[in-house]
Design a protein around this motif. Structure first.
Motif, PDB file in Angstrom:
ATOM      1  N   GLN A   1       0.469  -1.195   0.120  1.00 18.34           N
ATOM      2  CA  GLN A   1       0.135  -0.121   0.040  1.00 18.34           C
ATOM      3  C   GLN A   1       0.784   1.321  -0.074  1.00 18.34           C
ATOM      4  O   GLN A   1       0.729   2.174  -0.756  1.00 18.34           O
ATOM      5  N   GLY A   2       1.834   1.575   1.223  1.00 16.19           N
ATOM      6  CA  GLY A   2       2.283   2.918   1.266  1.00 16.19           C
ATOM      7  C   GLY A   2       3.703   2.796  -1.090  1.00 16.19           C
ATOM      8  O   GLY A   2       3.643   3.879  -0.300  1.00 16.19           O
TER       9      GLY A   2
ATOM     10  N   GLY B   1       0.444   3.328  -3.506  1.00  9.13           N
ATOM     11  CA  GLY B   1      -0.526   4.575  -3.434  1.00  9.13           C
ATOM     12  C   GLY B   1      -1.443   4.041  -4.421  1.00  9.13           C
ATOM     13  O   GLY B   1      -1.933   2.748  -4.548  1.00  9.13           O
TER      14      GLY B   1
ATOM     15  N   ASP C   1      -4.151   1.402  -3.160  1.00  9.83           N
ATOM     16  CA  ASP C   1      -3.958   1.947  -0.988  1.00  9.83           C
ATOM     17  C   ASP C   1      -4.753   2.727  -0.754  1.00  9.83           C
ATOM     18  O   ASP C   1      -6.197   1.738   0.210  1.00  9.83           O
TER      19      ASP C   1
ATOM     20  N   GLN D   1      -7.024   0.064   1.591  1.00  7.27           N
ATOM     21  CA  GLN D   1      -7.851   1.492   2.880  1.00  7.27           C
ATOM     22  C   GLN D   1      -8.793   1.422   3.424  1.00  7.27           C
ATOM     23  O   GLN D   1      -9.483   1.410   4.581  1.00  7.27           O
TER      24      GLN D   1
ATOM     25  N   ARG E   1       2.545   0.964   6.246  1.00  5.00           N
ATOM     26  CA  ARG E   1       2.305   1.998   5.285  1.00  5.00           C
ATOM     27  C   ARG E   1       3.136   3.392   5.403  1.00  5.00           C
ATOM     28  O   ARG E   1       3.552   3.712   4.342  1.00  5.00           O
TER      29      ARG E   1
ATOM     30  N   TYR F   1       5.228   5.110   3.060  1.00  5.12           N
ATOM     31  CA  TYR F   1       5.050   6.172   2.727  1.00  5.12           C
ATOM     32  C   TYR F   1       6.503   8.097   2.666  1.00  5.12           C
ATOM     33  O   TYR F   1       6.360   8.294   1.977  1.00  5.12           O
TER      34      TYR F   1
END
Lengths: 522, 317
Positions: free
Chosen positions: A337-338, A341, A345, A349, A398, A402
């Motif tokens: 996810q991180g 994105g 993501d 989420q 995540r 980021y």
């Protein structure tokens, strides 16, 4: 200044080092890695170090205590004694020293003179006197047939194990013979002479069936309230049965004092014999060891020492499993996810939001209802933990991804042609590792805590799988809290210690790996 | 801000709907509880189940379920625990007990917790701070049922100050009732106190060492003035939302404490519904707990924006 150099003749110049090599000075100290550094910081935190030792001790307890119970005292978790229920902690060798600890004592309040007499009589017959110290008498006036009279009631401290005294037991002939054999070997009297109600009570009482059977009455009584009859010296008069007609099986073992061979030791029943056995010694015979309940027994008559160890084993192993699974799933999901994105993501989420919105207790209940039959109680429990447990970890990873994915070293690696996978797990992940490790140490106590709460509430029943669980022990202990506080106290102490030390340890670890979260230093 | 709040609430409702649907589907796929042989109500129950759509596809059943709730406020009829009674009525009758016990406990614990936290932060790195911090850690780690045991054993049994269990009846504000609630309230309190102490201490120590505090001192404020006017205001930004969150979650009660002290609350109802099994009650409890959980999160998030003007939620930078 510069001008002067020009005037210096060339031959005056000389090479500083033509022969020697140039090199940096070697480090005198050893290089210290990230983990060694964290370890040093961790060691400075005294409370965490102590907590680490306590955890070690508790883990050792969980490993060793069932082994001790099984091999030294010969009882396992399945051994449910239906007589020694909620009995107090007891170690015979320490009890004999009369220090007031581990003597298996309980205080019985407002006992009448008759009840007290019976306790003493048990001691006189079996040689194991249940009364500890002197009974405390309270005097009180009572109206009896229009006249005031003094009534005494006693608060008496008794040995819970001796108090049981003699019990009637129906057993097979072979069992009866085995006990005799054991008696001959050890010299411990298990079987006591049989009694007949007719001999106990005076002949004026016609209806004997209305009097409840009490195997502990071995002496003659004057009425149906079991008031003992005493001879001229104030001693009890035995009422042992001598009627050979009633004898169930031959008895060729040690006889009690005062028996010249007339007493019978069993009463015939169809295909078996009815025997009066001293329960304490019978326990000794069946378990090949005296009762040695270091932490007492629980509601089912199991050894708490063993049960806590068994429960703790399950809790610890289960928590470790759950943490490993959750951390790996969470770390992978968070990393993807991180790193990527975008819509991956976004979808993840939303999914995590929904999953984390479900109350955990509802998830567990539904999983128990659905899956317990297919994958077992523990499997269903594990799934319930995994379903929502990875979310915290994923969020954490995540965030780290980021944070790091825009940094120069990642850019450099990408420029050099590293694949996404390589960047994620070779470059970014090690940098995020500190945060991940620290949260790991706090996940374990969280899992143990929820596991115990759920077993305490009875939503998950682990007794078939691991024998017991700390939560179950506490649930049962809570119910008998007033009479046997030890059954609640010891599991509580164990559990609280485990929680406190895990949390302290986890916090110490977090501070060691992330000095910045410790708050500002002075 | 307003639009952000609306969006969050909208998202929450969608989440709630999805979670409810998932739980609903799972519960409806379970075989309905067996009826006792020769029960006189069999036909009525079967009719009722038919009306609930037991033989139709799950989405249709869910539609019927939602339709009942929104048009008539009908959450179903209990089919085991409170046979034939309206689930919503039972549920609302259980709510006050849970709420009052929780309310009493947070009313006195939040000020105490915050005060302890402030004290520890002001005396940072002295023995006072170390004692408070260590105790906080210990108290947070020990679960509430251990406190419940200690309180029941010492206060109720050995000293005999309070009754063991909560008094029955619905006179929630009588003295007798209050007295019988004290053990439960106390058992719940330790955790809340420790939680608030920890948050307050952490937040205040951070604020106290920030640069604007230095500025405040440099411009001539005394330490006291600076702390009260600048530091407290800023650390409240974190504490106030958590107080809101705490107030929302008083509704949900506590399973363990309610069971130990036999408080006739929603937590107890939930446990009974599982053991029943009574699916309509279970379903309503599930929706309730999910709503409380989601709502508490949102209230905390949104209140940040209202309390601290520096936080601009949902705005594009």
């Amino acid at each position: 200044m510069d001008k002067y150099y020009e005037r210096i003749p060339q031959e005056m110049f000389e090479f500083a080092q033509l022969d020697s090599e140039i090199h940096d000075e070697k480090f005198k100290t050893k290089a210290r890695g990230f983990f060694a550094d964290a370890m040093l910081r961790f060691k400075k935190n005294k409370s965490s170090v102590v907590a680490a030792y306590i955890i070690g001790f508790l883990i050792l307890f969980a490993i060793v205590s069932p082994l001790i119970s099984e091999n030294v005292f010969h009882y396992t978790i399945e051994d449910k004694d239906n007589v020694y229920i909620n009995a107090a902690p007891y170690i015979p060798s320490i009890a004999a020293k009369e220090w007031g600890i581990w003597d298996g004592s309980m205080t019985m309040n407002s006992q009448s003179q008759l009840q007290l007499d019976m306790l003493y009589a048990i001691g006189q017959e079996t040689g194991l006197n249940p009364v500890i110290g002197e009974p405390v008498a309270t005097e009180r006036e009572e109206m009896y047939r229009g006249k005031p009279r003094k009534v005494y009631s006693y608060a008496v401290k008794v040995n819970t194990y001796y108090k049981v005294g003699v019990k009637n037991m129906v057993m097979s002939y072979s069992e009866f013979e085995n006990i005799q054999k054991w008696q001959n070997e050890t010299g411990v009297q298990v079987i006591f002479p049989a009694v007949d109600k007719r001999d106990i009570y005076p002949s004026k009482i016609k209806d004997l069936s209305s009097i409840a059977d009490n195997p502990n009455i071995w002496y003659q009584c004057t009425d149906n309230k079991n008031t003992p009859k005493t001879d001229s010296n104030g001693n009890l008069v035995p009422a042992y049965c001598t009627d050979k007609e009633k004898e169930g099986a031959p008895y060729n073992s040690i006889r009690i004092e005062g028996d010249n061979g007339d007493y019978i030791y069993s009463i015939a029943k169809s295909g078996s014999v009815l025997v009066r056995v001293c329960y304490y010694n019978y326990f000794w015979y069946t378990h090949d060891s005296e009762p040695n309940f270091i932490l007492g027994t629980d509601t089912y008559g199991r050894d708490l020492f063993c049960a806590i160890g068994k429960g703790a084993r399950f809790s610890l192993i289960f928590a470790l499993f759950v943490s490993i699974i959750n951390l790996s799933i969470g770390a992978f999901a968070g990393a993807y996810q991180g790193y990527y994105g975008g819509w991956v993501d976004l979808i993840c989420q939303r999914l995590m939001e929904i999953l984390s919105g479900m109350p955990f207790i509802v998830v567990t209940t539904l999983f128990q209802l659905y899956m317990a039959a297919k994958v077992g109680v523990v499997g269903a429990f594990l799934f319930a933990f995994v379903l929502t447990g990875w979310i915290g970890m994923a969020n954490l990873t995540r965030k780290q991804f980021y944070r790091f994915k825009g940094q120069e070293y990642v850019l450099a690696a990408r420029t050099l042609g590293a694949s996404d996978k390589r960047i994620m797990f070779k470059h970014i992940f090690p940098n995020a590792l500190g945060t991940i490790i620290t949260s790991c140490a706090l996940v374990i106590p969280g899992v143990i805590s929820s596991e115990t709460s759920l077993t305490y509430l009875g939503i998950v029943d682990l007794s078939k799988f691991s024998g017991t669980s700390i939560g179950e022990l506490m649930k049962n202990g809570q119910q008998t809290m007033t009479t046997s506080p030890h059954a609640m106290l010891y599991p509580s102490i164990f559990f609280s210690l485990l929680m406190i030390s895990f949390n302290l340890f986890g916090n110490g670890l977090r501070d060691a790996f992330n000095p910045s979260t410790r708050g500002t230093e002075d | 801000m307003f639009r952000y709040s609306l969006r969050r609430i909208g998202l929450m409702l969608i989440n709630l709907l999805i979670i409810t649907y998932m739980c609903f589907a799972l519960i409806r796929m379970l075989p309905p509880p067996e009826l006792p042989q020769g029960d006189p109500h069999t036909t009525v129950i079967m009719e009722r189940r038919e009306a609930m759509g037991y033989n139709k596809p799950i989405p249709v059943q869910f539609g019927l379920f939602l339709n009942g709730i929104f048009t008539r406020g009908d959450w179903g009829i209990s089919d085991k625990l409170y046979f034939g009674q309206d689930v919503a009525t039972i549920f609302t009758s259980k709510l006050p007990a849970s709420m009052i016990v929780n309310l009493y406990s947070i009313i006195w614990t939040i000020p105490v917790g915050i005060a302890l936290g402030i004290w520890a932060a002001l005396k940072k790195n002295t023995w006072i701070d170390h004692t408070i911090s260590t105790l906080t850690m210990v108290v947070i780690s020990v679960p509430s049922f251990v406190y419940a045991f200690l309180i029941q054993y010492v206060l109720c049994y050995k000293l005999g100050w309070f009754p063991f269990l909560m008094k029955g009846g619905s006179d929630y504000f009588s003295w007798e009732m209050f007295k019988s609630m004290v053990p439960a309230v106390l058992s719940l309190s330790f955790g809340v106190i420790a939680g608030f102490t920890r948050v307050t201490r952490a937040e205040l120590t951070e604020v106290l060492t920030s640069e604007f505090m230095l500025l405040a001192r440099t411009k001539g404020l005394t330490r006291r003035q600076a702390t009260i006017r600048h530091a407290f205001k800023n650390c409240m930004v974190v504490i106030v939302p958590s107080i809101f969150g705490e107030f929302i979650s008083i509704l949900s009660g506590s399973f363990i404490i309610e069971r130990i002290f036999s408080i006739p609350g929603v937590g107890q109802l939930y446990l009974n519904a599982i053991n029943g099994p009574d699916y309509p009650i279970f379903m309503m409890d599930t929706v309730f707990y999910t709503t409380i959980g989601l709502a508490a999160g949102i209230v905390v998030d949104i209140s940040y924006g209202f309390i601290d003007p520096r936080i601009r939620m949902g705005s594009k930078k």
